[in-house]
Motif scaffolding. Structure first.
Motif, PDB file in Angstrom:
ATOM      1  N   THR A 122       0.860  -1.182   0.000  1.00  0.00           N
ATOM      2  CA  THR A 122       0.000   0.000   0.000  1.00  0.00           C
ATOM      3  C   THR A 122       0.892   1.225   0.000  1.00  0.00           C
ATOM      4  O   THR A 122       1.782   1.343   0.845  1.00  0.00           O
ATOM      5  CB  THR A 122      -0.896   0.025   1.258  1.00  0.00           C
ATOM      6  OG1 THR A 122      -1.570  -1.207   1.357  1.00  0.00           O
ATOM      7  CG2 THR A 122      -1.907   1.146   1.186  1.00  0.00           C
ATOM      8  N   HIS A 123       0.676   2.128  -0.939  1.00  0.00           N
ATOM      9  CA  HIS A 123       1.494   3.332  -1.036  1.00  0.00           C
ATOM     10  C   HIS A 123       0.592   4.545  -0.884  1.00  0.00           C
ATOM     11  O   HIS A 123      -0.387   4.678  -1.603  1.00  0.00           O
ATOM     12  CB  HIS A 123       2.200   3.362  -2.395  1.00  0.00           C
ATOM     13  CG  HIS A 123       3.111   4.522  -2.563  1.00  0.00           C
ATOM     14  ND1 HIS A 123       4.482   4.392  -2.537  1.00  0.00           N
ATOM     15  CD2 HIS A 123       2.859   5.842  -2.733  1.00  0.00           C
ATOM     16  CE1 HIS A 123       5.031   5.581  -2.695  1.00  0.00           C
ATOM     17  NE2 HIS A 123       4.070   6.480  -2.824  1.00  0.00           N
ATOM     18  N   VAL A 124       0.936   5.411   0.073  1.00  0.00           N
ATOM     19  CA  VAL A 124       0.139   6.628   0.295  1.00  0.00           C
ATOM     20  C   VAL A 124       1.068   7.830   0.193  1.00  0.00           C
ATOM     21  O   VAL A 124       2.135   7.852   0.813  1.00  0.00           O
ATOM     22  CB  VAL A 124      -0.533   6.599   1.695  1.00  0.00           C
ATOM     23  CG1 VAL A 124      -1.358   7.845   1.910  1.00  0.00           C
ATOM     24  CG2 VAL A 124      -1.394   5.350   1.848  1.00  0.00           C
ATOM     25  N   HIS A 125       0.690   8.857  -0.581  1.00  0.00           N
ATOM     26  CA  HIS A 125       1.475  10.083  -0.708  1.00  0.00           C
ATOM     27  C   HIS A 125       1.081  10.996   0.454  1.00  0.00           C
ATOM     28  O   HIS A 125       0.022  11.602   0.438  1.00  0.00           O
ATOM     29  CB  HIS A 125       1.199  10.768  -2.041  1.00  0.00           C
ATOM     30  CG  HIS A 125       1.266   9.836  -3.206  1.00  0.00           C
ATOM     31  ND1 HIS A 125       2.402   9.103  -3.497  1.00  0.00           N
ATOM     32  CD2 HIS A 125       0.339   9.483  -4.124  1.00  0.00           C
ATOM     33  CE1 HIS A 125       2.167   8.362  -4.570  1.00  0.00           C
ATOM     34  NE2 HIS A 125       0.918   8.564  -4.958  1.00  0.00           N
ATOM     35  N   ILE A 126       1.933  11.077   1.468  1.00  0.00           N
ATOM     36  CA  ILE A 126       1.599  11.810   2.692  1.00  0.00           C
ATOM     37  C   ILE A 126       1.733  13.319   2.488  1.00  0.00           C
ATOM     38  O   ILE A 126       0.845  14.079   2.857  1.00  0.00           O
ATOM     39  CB  ILE A 126       2.492  11.334   3.869  1.00  0.00           C
ATOM     40  CG1 ILE A 126       2.225   9.861   4.190  1.00  0.00           C
ATOM     41  CG2 ILE A 126       2.280  12.204   5.108  1.00  0.00           C
ATOM     42  CD1 ILE A 126       0.817   9.549   4.686  1.00  0.00           C
TER      43      ILE A 126
ATOM     44  N   LEU B 283       6.937  13.186   1.038  1.00  0.00           N
ATOM     45  CA  LEU B 283       6.937  11.945   1.827  1.00  0.00           C
ATOM     46  C   LEU B 283       5.921  10.899   1.375  1.00  0.00           C
ATOM     47  O   LEU B 283       4.763  11.217   1.079  1.00  0.00           O
ATOM     48  CB  LEU B 283       6.683  12.254   3.302  1.00  0.00           C
ATOM     49  CG  LEU B 283       7.823  12.945   4.050  1.00  0.00           C
ATOM     50  CD1 LEU B 283       7.377  13.278   5.473  1.00  0.00           C
ATOM     51  CD2 LEU B 283       9.069  12.065   4.070  1.00  0.00           C
ATOM     52  N   CYS B 284       6.391   9.651   1.359  1.00  0.00           N
ATOM     53  CA  CYS B 284       5.535   8.514   1.036  1.00  0.00           C
ATOM     54  C   CYS B 284       5.487   7.566   2.227  1.00  0.00           C
ATOM     55  O   CYS B 284       6.501   7.336   2.883  1.00  0.00           O
ATOM     56  CB  CYS B 284       6.099   7.737  -0.145  1.00  0.00           C
ATOM     57  SG  CYS B 284       6.306   8.731  -1.623  1.00  0.00           S
ATOM     58  N   LEU B 285       4.327   7.009   2.469  1.00  0.00           N
ATOM     59  CA  LEU B 285       4.144   5.981   3.493  1.00  0.00           C
ATOM     60  C   LEU B 285       3.796   4.693   2.766  1.00  0.00           C
ATOM     61  O   LEU B 285       2.810   4.634   2.034  1.00  0.00           O
ATOM     62  CB  LEU B 285       3.009   6.372   4.444  1.00  0.00           C
ATOM     63  CG  LEU B 285       2.677   5.367   5.545  1.00  0.00           C
ATOM     64  CD1 LEU B 285       3.786   5.323   6.577  1.00  0.00           C
ATOM     65  CD2 LEU B 285       1.364   5.748   6.216  1.00  0.00           C
TER      66      LEU B 285
END
Ligand code: NI
Length: 138
Positions: A92-96, A100-102
């Protein structure tokens, strides 16, 4: 029906201000009393620490925070994830923020392979933080 567990009482000494903070925290978390909170914490700690010495299969999640502008981190991460394709169930990739990426990897496999994957990620240049939560398959 689950066999009733035998409970054992024991004494614990700790600084009074730490105990006050603990009581406040468990009250906010909804635990009915200290014993229930301590049992939960001890089970969690034992589970967190014991997998490293196991030999069997485990499952869990590896969470990373990184700046996607940093070096070749995105390409390196893709490369590593292909190398561990047998262990990584999903990503799972989230653009914070803009930088920054989580990213969270759901994983399962042998202790040996997952330790190798964690070490590879933890030493990758550009990764700010790596957290691993592993559960034993009983
Ligand atoms: Ni991103």
């Amino acid at each position: 029906m689950k066999k009733e567990e035998k409970l054992v009482r024991f004494g614990v000494a700790m600084p009074s201000d730490l105990l006050e903070e603990f009581d406040q925290t468990i009250e906010n978390s909804g635990f009915a009393n200290r014993s229930l909170a301590l049992r939960h914490l001890v089970r969690q700690y034992v589970s967190e620490k014991s997998w490293e010495h196991d030999k069997g299969n485990v499952c869990g999640a590896i969470t990373m925070l990184y700046d996607h502008h940093s070096n070749d981190v995105t390409a390196e991460l893709t490369h590593i994830q292909h190398d561990f394709g047998g262990e990584i169930i999903c990503t799972t990739h989230v653009h914070i923020t803009h930088e920054l990426c989580l990213e969270t990897l759901s994983v399962r496999g042998s202790v040996e392979q997952l330790k190798k994957l964690e070490e590879t990620l933890a030493t990758l240049k550009g990764i700010q933080s790596v957290n691993i939560a592993i559960f034993k398959l009983i």
